[in-house]
Design a protein around this motif. Structure first.
Motif, PDB file in Angstrom:
ATOM      1  N   LEU A  97      -1.085   5.246   2.068  1.00 34.00           N
ATOM      2  CA  LEU A  97      -1.988   5.203   3.228  1.00 34.00           C
ATOM      3  C   LEU A  97      -1.226   4.841   4.501  1.00 34.00           C
ATOM      4  CD1 LEU A  97      -5.091   3.436   1.658  1.00 34.00           C
ATOM      5  CD2 LEU A  97      -4.999   5.766   2.528  1.00 34.00           C
ATOM      6  N   LEU A  98      -0.316   3.888   4.378  1.00 35.24           N
ATOM      7  CA  LEU A  98       0.451   3.482   5.558  1.00 35.24           C
ATOM      8  C   LEU A  98       1.333   4.645   6.026  1.00 35.24           C
ATOM      9  CD1 LEU A  98       1.427  -0.169   4.577  1.00 35.24           C
ATOM     10  CD2 LEU A  98      -0.324   0.596   6.183  1.00 35.24           C
TER      11      LEU A  98
ATOM     12  N   SER B 103      -7.974  -3.716   2.751  1.00 32.47           N
ATOM     13  CA  SER B 103      -8.627  -2.937   1.706  1.00 32.47           C
ATOM     14  C   SER B 103      -7.873  -3.054   0.386  1.00 32.47           C
ATOM     15  CB  SER B 103      -8.687  -1.462   2.115  1.00 32.47           C
ATOM     16  OG  SER B 103      -9.992  -1.103   2.446  1.00 32.47           O
ATOM     17  N   ALA B 104      -6.542  -2.988   0.501  1.00 32.11           N
ATOM     18  CA  ALA B 104      -5.742  -3.105  -0.717  1.00 32.11           C
ATOM     19  C   ALA B 104      -5.930  -4.477  -1.353  1.00 32.11           C
ATOM     20  CB  ALA B 104      -4.269  -2.859  -0.392  1.00 32.11           C
TER      21      ALA B 104
ATOM     22  N   LEU C  83      -1.510   1.794  -1.194  1.00 27.50           N
ATOM     23  CA  LEU C  83      -1.380   1.242   0.148  1.00 27.50           C
ATOM     24  C   LEU C  83      -0.201   1.875   0.888  1.00 27.50           C
ATOM     25  CD1 LEU C  83      -2.218  -0.784   2.307  1.00 27.50           C
ATOM     26  CD2 LEU C  83      -0.765  -2.477   1.203  1.00 27.50           C
TER      27      LEU C  83
ATOM     28  N   PHE D  40      -9.264   3.022  -4.286  1.00 30.15           N
ATOM     29  CA  PHE D  40      -9.851   1.739  -3.884  1.00 30.15           C
ATOM     30  C   PHE D  40     -11.311   1.628  -4.315  1.00 30.15           C
ATOM     31  CE2 PHE D  40      -6.839   0.735  -0.086  1.00 30.15           C
ATOM     32  CZ  PHE D  40      -5.872   0.347  -1.001  1.00 30.15           C
TER      33      PHE D  40
ATOM     34  N   TYR E 140      -2.270  -0.181  -6.835  1.00 29.13           N
ATOM     35  CA  TYR E 140      -2.830  -0.439  -5.509  1.00 29.13           C
ATOM     36  C   TYR E 140      -1.738  -0.486  -4.450  1.00 29.13           C
ATOM     37  CZ  TYR E 140      -7.446  -1.422  -7.394  1.00 29.13           C
ATOM     38  OH  TYR E 140      -8.673  -1.321  -7.995  1.00 29.13           O
ATOM     39  N   LEU E 141      -0.595  -1.027  -4.843  1.00 32.66           N
ATOM     40  CA  LEU E 141       0.505  -1.119  -3.882  1.00 32.66           C
ATOM     41  C   LEU E 141       0.963   0.282  -3.484  1.00 32.66           C
ATOM     42  CD1 LEU E 141       1.673  -3.659  -2.769  1.00 32.66           C
ATOM     43  CD2 LEU E 141       3.618  -3.411  -4.308  1.00 32.66           C
TER      44      LEU E 141
ATOM     45  N   LEU F  79      -6.065  -1.402   6.427  1.00 28.50           N
ATOM     46  CA  LEU F  79      -5.578  -0.809   5.179  1.00 28.50           C
ATOM     47  C   LEU F  79      -5.090  -1.896   4.233  1.00 28.50           C
ATOM     48  CD1 LEU F  79      -3.706   2.364   6.462  1.00 28.50           C
ATOM     49  CD2 LEU F  79      -5.870   2.270   5.250  1.00 28.50           C
ATOM     50  N   VAL F  80      -4.337  -2.871   4.800  1.00 24.72           N
ATOM     51  CA  VAL F  80      -3.852  -3.966   3.963  1.00 24.72           C
ATOM     52  C   VAL F  80      -5.034  -4.736   3.377  1.00 24.72           C
ATOM     53  CG1 VAL F  80      -2.617  -6.163   3.995  1.00 24.72           C
ATOM     54  CG2 VAL F  80      -1.655  -4.174   5.153  1.00 24.72           C
TER      55      VAL F  80
END
Lengths: 94, 198, 536
Positions: free
Chosen positions: A21-22, B66-67, A18, A59, A14-15, B63-64
């Motif tokens: 995505l960022l 969601s994670a 993320l 997700f 998940y990290l 986004l955070v």
């Protein structure tokens, strides 16, 4: 109901998702500083679609669901795309 | 009647509901597409008036969040309900930050008299009116969904804490999470289409 | 298994006493059969109100000029007639009533996937209908926009549009939740061994319908919200003065409202597909073709909406493309009709009331469908657009098609629902009145439409008088037929119905009439060699 096999996604995955995505968010903001004129919207939409794909896959666990879920998502998005396309057609050719 | 439980069925139901939500916003994106095709220059101009910085911050926040929702499911699956609660709390805090940002963003616009039906709005050119109407309508509806999602996740958090959501039975949290990701998904498209087309 | 189920010790779903008894027991029920009946009772009330409104319009149109009331009342009447008939009767229609009552039994399930959500849908349905009806009594008078709420008039008229639109929105939400429930039910609760292609064809039709409900309704939902926002906030999407586009409203509206026609007609086709083979005492011809044509109609039906807008100023290219796509829908529809007729061929036909009503359906649906083709064709459409021809066409589909199929389904499953038979002779007489009255009412509208009579007009030129009066008399005959039919069904004192009065071959006929609360004593299973219609 019989127990289904459960897939546990690790925190690490998940990290990474993320971070990806960022990063894409960063890209989509920075490209607006370059003048792409007609391509602006296209680029923005392509990046957004990639992000949406990532969210859906990891997700929202589509990667680990049965294929039914994936098929449905694709069909629904395809129908929506066709509806947008057909409507747009009218406006483009008017 | 003995209790009938079908987690896959519950998730399928949630996904179908998500499809309806996607199409609900889909109608608005269709309006956006048509209006943008008609007034592309005006849209570029009007988008300058949106604060891309706040938009970007809100994107990061969502986004955070969601994670963290996704991670909270992992925590619950592993039986670590404490971590699950903390992660959900982070999500809710993110939702709060998003709303505060939106409050200032909208508040500023309304303060200078820029809202649907205002006198200022009626003096603008057609493209700008369409742009700002779409902006308020789309972000407003998105915010409504965010609030609903936050309520569902609050319920889920309470249930994780009370032990009603267990490593064997967490479909409510999963569905709440799916809904939250939907909120994120919509924002992923709203952000560039409204803020970044300058 | 069959014998065990028939000698059932448990009380039927009609007698069962849960936590509450009497009316409260019904209002809190999660039993799909009771919810199906509750939809039916509510719809009956709405339907009768709608019929009365229709007859009032015919009364006014008996002669040219003003007879009983003025044009504004007339506008209010056709608007309310449309809203009631479309949103509260035919859209929930067969799917909500018989999809609820029969579909779960036919796939061998105890109930739908989300029983409480199912009850919630019903309450939303009642709430939505109540809000829509409240538009008549509150605000500045009944809405006068027609059921389509076309912008910009719906944005500028001073009448109470918001309540009607909000009601339609809530009704749409109810429809979505019902569709969602049915999709999950069919995916998850089929009897073990019953694959999709071993499922009877009515559940197939309900499945296709449910997908349209889920995927089309949100579009009209957001559109109706936009109308409300237009009126309250002046967002201007459809207001040309602010740069909006009224034609865009028509696009958004019909993206839903055309597929909505298939929400109405698909379950109707599904019911007829069950009835025809039962009374021909043959296996249905072309099982797969019928199953897949339901899905094909649902899919193609999504992309034909703009044939409602040929005179709106769309681009010419878009118009011929939509005209072409419209013709495509005729293909799967015709496949069904051919299969029904072929099923009857060399069958041992037993003309009982359900079969009679089904024949009525096929006949009227054919006329409605073929005149639909002439409307889908660009050139003829422009000639007859917004005339009585259109009125006749969609009544042939929506009343002649959906309505008659609904009556057929009612006569087919009535013994299962109440455990009683009804009077066949009276049912047949009612059919004759309905069928004759229907044709006398609507066929003249085709002709005066071709002659140039516009729809939604309060007054007309003298040359249309004869046609209008024929329609009036047809309306009387139709009303007599309805009264006879309902009178017959409300008796409930017929002979006790056996489990399988018609020789049906689907699962609902293997359990007692009326069914017990949880439908099956022994949950049915299907072996690898069994075929869809093997339960006889």
């Amino acid at each position: 109901m019989t127990a289904e096999s459960v897939h546990i996604t690790s925190y690490r995955t998940y990290l990474w998702v993320l971070i990806a995505l960022l990063f894409l968010t960063f890209v989509t903001i920075t490209v607006t500083w370059i003048d792409l004129s007609a391509l602006t919207v296209l680029v923005a939409l392509v990046i957004a679609s990639v992000k949406a794909y990532i969210v859906l896959t990891w997700f929202m666990h589509l990667k680990y669901e049965s294929s039914l879920f994936r098929v449905l998502v694709i069909v629904v998005l395809a129908i929506y795309a066709l509806v947008i396309g057909l409507t747009y057609f009218d406006y483009l050719l008017r | 009647m003995e209790e009938h439980r079908d987690d896959i069925g519950a998730r399928l139901g949630m996904w179908i509901f998500i499809f309806t939500e996607i199409l609900l916003f889909g109608g608005l994106f269709l309006v956006y597409a048509v209006m943008r095709a008609g007034y592309s220059a005006d849209f570029h101009q009007a988008a300058h008036h949106l604060n891309a910085f706040i938009g970007a911050v809100n994107t990061l926040v969502l986004l955070v969040s969601s994670a963290t929702v996704a991670m909270s499911i992992t925590a619950v699956q592993k039986g670590d309900s404490k971590k699950g609660v903390i992660l959900l709390l982070v999500t809710l805090v993110c939702a709060g930050i998003f709303l505060v940002n939106k409050y200032f963003e909208w508040g500023h616009k309304i303060h200078i008299g820029l809202y649907p039906g205002s006198d200022l709005m009626l003096t603008l050119n057609h493209g700008s009116v369409m742009f700002f109407s779409l902006y308020f309508f789309m972000t407003g509806l998105h915010m409504l969904h965010l609030v609903i999602g936050a309520i569902v996740l609050t319920i889920a958090m309470v249930k994780v804490k009370s032990g009603a959501i267990t490593p064997n039975k967490y479909v409510l949290l999963e569905n709440g999470g799916l809904y939250w990701h939907l909120v994120d998904l919509i924002w992923i498209f709203l952000f560039p289409l409204l803020y970044l087309i300058t | 298994m069959t014998a065990e189920n028939i000698h059932h010790p448990e009380p039927s779903y009609l007698e069962y006493r849960g936590k509450y008894k009497g009316l409260l027991g019904w209002l809190t029920t999660t039993d799909h059969k009771r919810i199906g009946l509750m939809y039916m009772y509510a719809m009956m009330v709405f339907f009768i109100v709608g019929v009365i409104l229709g007859e009032l319009m015919r009364l006014e149109l008996f002669r040219p000029g003003q007879q009983f009331y003025g044009p504004q009342v007339y506008n209010g009447l056709f608007t309310l007639h449309g809203i009631i008939m479309i949103f509260t009767v035919v859209i929930p229609g067969l799917a909500a009533v018989f999809g609820n009552f029969a579909m779960p039994i036919m796939i061998g399930a105890k109930d739908v996937a989300f029983p409480r959500l199912n009850l919630f849908s019903w309450y939303l349905f009642i709430l939505g209908a109540a809000i829509a009806l409240s538009s008549q009594f509150m605000g500045d008078g009944p809405p006068d926009t027609g059921w389509t709420f076309y912008a910009p008039y719906s944005v500028t008229t001073h009448t109470n549009v918001i309540a009607a639109v909000l009601g339609a929105f809530v009704l749409g939400f109810s429809s979505i939740l019902t569709g969602l429930n049915f999709i999950v039910t069919i995916h998850r609760l089929r009897a073990p061994g019953m694959t999709f292609f071993k499922m009877p064809l009515f559940p197939w039709a309900v499945y296709a319908t449910a997908w349209i409900q889920v995927l089309a309704t949100p579009i009209v939902g957001i559109t109706l919200l936009m109308i409300i926002a237009e009126r309250t906030l002046r967002i201007g999407f459809f207001d040309p003065n602010l740069g909006g586009d009224p034609v865009l409203y028509q696009h958004l509206f019909w993206i839903y409202s055309h597929p909505a026609v298939y929400i109405m007609i698909l379950p109707a086709m599904g019911v007829v597909t069950e009835i025809i083979p039962t009374f021909s005492q043959r296996r249905v011809f072309g099982y797969k073709a019928i199953a897949l044509s339901s899905m094909a109609i649902a899919f193609v039906g999504y992309f034909v909406w703009a044939h409602h807008m040929f005179t709106s100023g769309m681009s010419s290219t878009a118009r011929w493309i939509f005209s072409l796509l419209t013709f495509l829908v005729a293909v799967p529809s015709a496949i069904k009709v051919f299969n029904w007729v072929t099923t009857m061929y060399k069958g041992s036909i037993d003309v009982k009331p359900p079969f009679l009503y089904s024949l009525g359906f096929i006949f009227l649906f054919m006329i409605g469908g073929l005149t639909g083709l002439s409307l889908g064709s660009l050139a003829t459409n422009i000639h007859v657009h917004d005339t009585a021809y259109v009125v006749a066409h969609f009544h042939y589909i929506v009343f002649g098609g959906v309505g008659f199929a609904f009556f057929a389904a009612l006569h087919y499953w009535y013994p299962k629902m109440y455990g009683r038979m009804y009077n066949f002779k009276l049912a047949n007489i009612a059919f004759v009145f309905l069928f004759a009255g229907f044709n006398l009412l609507y066929f003249p509208q085709f002709i005066i439409g071709l002659m140039g009579m516009p729809r939604r007009y309060f007054d007309y030129l003298p040359q249309f008088t004869f046609g209008m009066q024929l329609s009036f008399y047809g309306g009387i005959l139709l009303a007599i037929g309805l009264v006879l039919m309902l009178y017959n069904l409300f008796q409930k004192n017929g002979a006790k119905a056996p489990a399988n009065p018609w020789g049906g071959s689907t699962l609902e006929w293997t359990i007692p009439s009326p069914p017990p609360v949880e439908n099956f004593d022994v949950m049915p299973e299907m072996g690898p060699d069994e075929e869809p219609y093997d339960y006889k």
